[in-house]
Design a protein around this motif. Sequence first.
Motif, PDB file in Angstrom:
ATOM      1  N   PHE A 162      21.894 -38.622   2.674  1.00  0.00           N
ATOM      2  CA  PHE A 162      20.838 -38.138   1.791  1.00  0.00           C
ATOM      3  C   PHE A 162      19.667 -39.115   1.760  1.00  0.00           C
ATOM      4  CE2 PHE A 162      24.856 -36.373   0.117  1.00  0.00           C
ATOM      5  CZ  PHE A 162      24.600 -35.034   0.360  1.00  0.00           C
ATOM      6  N   CYS A 173      15.243 -35.506  -0.485  1.00  0.00           N
ATOM      7  CA  CYS A 173      16.107 -34.524  -1.149  1.00  0.00           C
ATOM      8  C   CYS A 173      15.323 -33.422  -1.859  1.00  0.00           C
ATOM      9  CB  CYS A 173      17.031 -35.219  -2.148  1.00  0.00           C
ATOM     10  SG  CYS A 173      18.136 -36.429  -1.377  1.00  0.00           S
ATOM     11  N   PRO A 177      21.152 -35.333  -5.198  1.00  0.00           N
ATOM     12  CA  PRO A 177      22.401 -34.988  -4.502  1.00  0.00           C
ATOM     13  C   PRO A 177      23.537 -34.600  -5.434  1.00  0.00           C
ATOM     14  CG  PRO A 177      21.378 -36.856  -3.430  1.00  0.00           C
ATOM     15  CD  PRO A 177      20.571 -36.589  -4.668  1.00  0.00           C
TER      16      PRO A 177
END
Length: 325
Positions: A162, A173, A177
């Motif tokens: 990520f 992102c 996440p």
Amino acid sequence: MRAPDFWRRDNAVSRLLSPLGSVYGWVVRHRLERAEEYRPAIPVICVGNIVAGGAGKTPVGIALARRLITAGVKPHFLTRGYGGTEVGPRAVDLDRHDFARVGDEALLLAREAPTWVARWRPDGAVAAAEMGAEVIIMDDGFQNGSIAKDLSLVVVDGSYGFGNGRTMPAGPCREPPDQGLARADAMVVIGKDRRGLAELARAHDIPLLAARLVPGAEGAELKGRKVVAFAGIGRPEKFFASLKQCGARLTADHSFPDHHPFARADIEALLAEAESNEALLVTTAKDRVRLPADLRARVSVLSVSLDWEDPSLLTPLFDRIGVRA
């Protein structure tokens, strides 16, 4: 767009932009909480991601479709048609449609199974069900709340993970996440896990499905050959690594933004460079559909497919939605 380098790790720039990222993440969460989901009459599998581009959603979706077809199940793909002008719902016709109308990913998916482009995904789902689909595989749309998902797979690149974990524009992102993984049914990790993704999957109590991208049959013909490579995908370096894995000798590599609409001048310059180096000009299957039609025959392609480390891990996920495959 091309992902900036500072998205890879925490740094002063990402920290400076983090307040904007927090706002972006809040907007995504708020939109999902307020969404009125349409639930189709058939199961919906969402193949999505949390980072912006380059995770490997398309190979995962194709691998799922091939498994379903082998088991006698009729999947249809549903995609927004990113980069195309078509609003839909429209069934992709490979003889009539080009990337400018339906997007490059839709053209790749349509080679495997019937594919629908629909900006408003519920309309596409209705059309697919009416035309005999038994399962919908939704390409992307994990952060879209217009349609209910029966199975959500989050695809992650094992080397990139990520990134710095921050939400755009502070990081790669689309949402935090942890927020995204709380809605996921499984994590698909492509390539070696170098970012502690297995621990993250355990923390969220979801299975991790390990997989890798395998070069296509064209790779054998590239061994020992001089190659000029180019790609306009989320992470072009992955494509260049695949060429080296095949034994190709890269004399040059060129990265373009994801979904880049190649102009004739782009390709003619690359062809001239390859000729001067006595090399092949090679790109990805996704990029090839965006080349001027009369130049495509002069550009070689290295395709890739997904290889599951343990395909049996898919069985309980399919069982959960009543699909025997």
